[in-house]
Motif scaffolding. Structure first.
Motif, PDB file in Angstrom:
ATOM      1  N   ALA A 261       0.825  -1.215   0.000  1.00  0.00           N
ATOM      2  CA  ALA A 261       0.000   0.000   0.000  1.00  0.00           C
ATOM      3  C   ALA A 261       0.862   1.270   0.000  1.00  0.00           C
ATOM      4  CB  ALA A 261      -0.945  -0.002   1.201  1.00  0.00           C
ATOM      5  N   VAL A 262       2.029   1.228   0.622  1.00  0.00           N
ATOM      6  CA  VAL A 262       2.904   2.403   0.659  1.00  0.00           C
ATOM      7  C   VAL A 262       3.512   2.661  -0.719  1.00  0.00           C
ATOM      8  CG1 VAL A 262       5.048   3.354   1.621  1.00  0.00           C
ATOM      9  CG2 VAL A 262       3.381   2.253   3.122  1.00  0.00           C
ATOM     10  N   VAL A 263       4.018   1.618  -1.374  1.00  0.00           N
ATOM     11  CA  VAL A 263       4.610   1.840  -2.700  1.00  0.00           C
ATOM     12  C   VAL A 263       3.536   2.216  -3.724  1.00  0.00           C
ATOM     13  CG1 VAL A 263       6.763   0.580  -2.425  1.00  0.00           C
ATOM     14  CG2 VAL A 263       4.750  -0.641  -3.163  1.00  0.00           C
TER      15      VAL A 263
ATOM     16  N   ALA B  77       9.961  -7.611  -3.510  1.00  0.00           N
ATOM     17  CA  ALA B  77      10.523  -6.744  -4.548  1.00  0.00           C
ATOM     18  C   ALA B  77      11.493  -5.782  -3.881  1.00  0.00           C
ATOM     19  CB  ALA B  77       9.409  -5.982  -5.255  1.00  0.00           C
ATOM     20  N   TYR B  78      12.619  -5.530  -4.551  1.00  0.00           N
ATOM     21  CA  TYR B  78      13.648  -4.637  -4.030  1.00  0.00           C
ATOM     22  C   TYR B  78      13.802  -3.485  -5.006  1.00  0.00           C
ATOM     23  CZ  TYR B  78      18.096  -3.375  -1.808  1.00  0.00           C
ATOM     24  OH  TYR B  78      19.098  -2.734  -1.124  1.00  0.00           O
TER      25      TYR B  78
ATOM     26  N   LEU C  81       4.826   3.760  -7.147  1.00  0.00           N
ATOM     27  CA  LEU C  81       5.913   2.853  -7.540  1.00  0.00           C
ATOM     28  C   LEU C  81       5.467   1.406  -7.726  1.00  0.00           C
ATOM     29  CD1 LEU C  81       8.690   4.193  -5.135  1.00  0.00           C
ATOM     30  CD2 LEU C  81       8.423   4.671  -7.578  1.00  0.00           C
ATOM     31  N   TRP C  82       4.166   1.168  -7.744  1.00  0.00           N
ATOM     32  CA  TRP C  82       3.691  -0.217  -7.889  1.00  0.00           C
ATOM     33  C   TRP C  82       2.745  -0.331  -9.056  1.00  0.00           C
ATOM     34  CZ3 TRP C  82       5.796  -4.266  -5.659  1.00  0.00           C
ATOM     35  CH2 TRP C  82       5.178  -5.499  -5.806  1.00  0.00           C
ATOM     36  N   PRO C  83       2.979  -1.267  -9.959  1.00  0.00           N
ATOM     37  CA  PRO C  83       4.118  -2.195  -9.980  1.00  0.00           C
ATOM     38  C   PRO C  83       5.408  -1.452 -10.336  1.00  0.00           C
ATOM     39  CG  PRO C  83       2.788  -2.495 -11.951  1.00  0.00           C
ATOM     40  CD  PRO C  83       2.081  -1.479 -11.099  1.00  0.00           C
ATOM     41  N   PRO C  84       6.528  -1.930  -9.812  1.00  0.00           N
ATOM     42  CA  PRO C  84       7.789  -1.223 -10.028  1.00  0.00           C
ATOM     43  C   PRO C  84       8.280  -1.348 -11.473  1.00  0.00           C
ATOM     44  CG  PRO C  84       8.162  -3.231  -8.768  1.00  0.00           C
ATOM     45  CD  PRO C  84       6.680  -3.100  -8.941  1.00  0.00           C
TER      46      PRO C  84
ATOM     47  N   VAL D  46       9.784  -4.288  -0.604  1.00  0.00           N
ATOM     48  CA  VAL D  46       8.331  -4.414  -0.584  1.00  0.00           C
ATOM     49  C   VAL D  46       7.951  -5.797  -0.064  1.00  0.00           C
ATOM     50  CG1 VAL D  46       6.201  -4.188  -1.905  1.00  0.00           C
ATOM     51  CG2 VAL D  46       8.223  -2.868  -2.573  1.00  0.00           C
ATOM     52  N   ASN D  47       7.422  -5.813   1.159  1.00  0.00           N
ATOM     53  CA  ASN D  47       7.043  -7.064   1.817  1.00  0.00           C
ATOM     54  C   ASN D  47       5.519  -7.144   1.880  1.00  0.00           C
ATOM     55  OD1 ASN D  47       6.400  -9.100   3.670  1.00  0.00           O
ATOM     56  ND2 ASN D  47       8.261  -8.773   4.852  1.00  0.00           N
TER      57      ASN D  47
END
Length: 134
Positions: free
Chosen positions: A38-40, A66-67, A45-48, A87-88
Motif C-alpha cells: 500500500a505504501v509503494v 521486490a527490491y 511505484l507499484w508495480p515497479p 516491498v514485503n
C-alpha cells in the motif's frame, strides 16, 4: 511499546507521511526500508518499473520481496537519506533497518516505554503511534 518515528517518504512528486518502526532486528548492509504494498502504491511505484525480487529469511519464514534500489528519499525531522524500498506483502507498517537507524543517528533509550533521541542531541522523544497500511 516499541520505538516508532514519524517519517516522510518521497518518490518523485509523491509523498507519504507515516510512522515507522525502528527495527534493530532488521539487519541490512544498505539503507533498506521495508514497506507494505500500500505504501509503494501511494508513492506511485507499484508495480515497479525497475526492481528485482529477493528472498529473505524473516521471523515468519522465507519471503519473496521486490527490491527497489534508491526508491525513495526518507526524511526524519529534517534529516534526509536516500533509501531502498523492500516491498514485503506480509507486513502492515513501515520498518527501518538497523542501517537506516544508524545513518539517521536514532538512539533507543527505552524500548518498553518508547523513548528515543538523536545520538547528537539531549532531547528525549516519545514513540509515535503505529500506522497500519492494509
Amino acid at each position: 511499546m516499541a520505538v516508532r518515528v514519524k517519517i516522510r517518504l518521497r518518490a518523485g512528486s509523491r509523498e507519504v507521511a507515516t510512522s515507522a518502526l525502528v527495527n534493530t532486528g532488521f539487519e541490512s548492509p544498505a539503507p533498506d526500508v521495508a514497506v507494505p504494498i500500500a505504501v509503494v502504491k501511494a508513492l506511485g511505484l507499484w508495480p515497479p518499473a525497475r526492481a528485482w525480487f529477493v528472498s529473505a529469511d524473516t521471523g515468519g519464514g522465507e519471503v519473496e520481496m521486490a527490491y527497489i534500489e534508491a526508491g525513495a528519499e526518507l526524511e526524519l525531522e529534517g534529516r534526509r537519506l536516500v533509501v531502498n524500498l523492500v516491498v514485503n506483502p506480509y507486513i502492515d507498517e513501515v520498518l527501518l533497518s538497523d542501517y537506516v537507524a544508524g545513518e539517521l543517528c536514532i538512539t533507543i533509550l527505552d524500548a518498553k516505554r518508547g523513548l528515543w533521541r538523536f545520538c547528537n542531541e539531549d532531547a528525549v522523544r516519545q514513540s509515535a503511534e503505529p500506522q497500519r497500511w492494509r
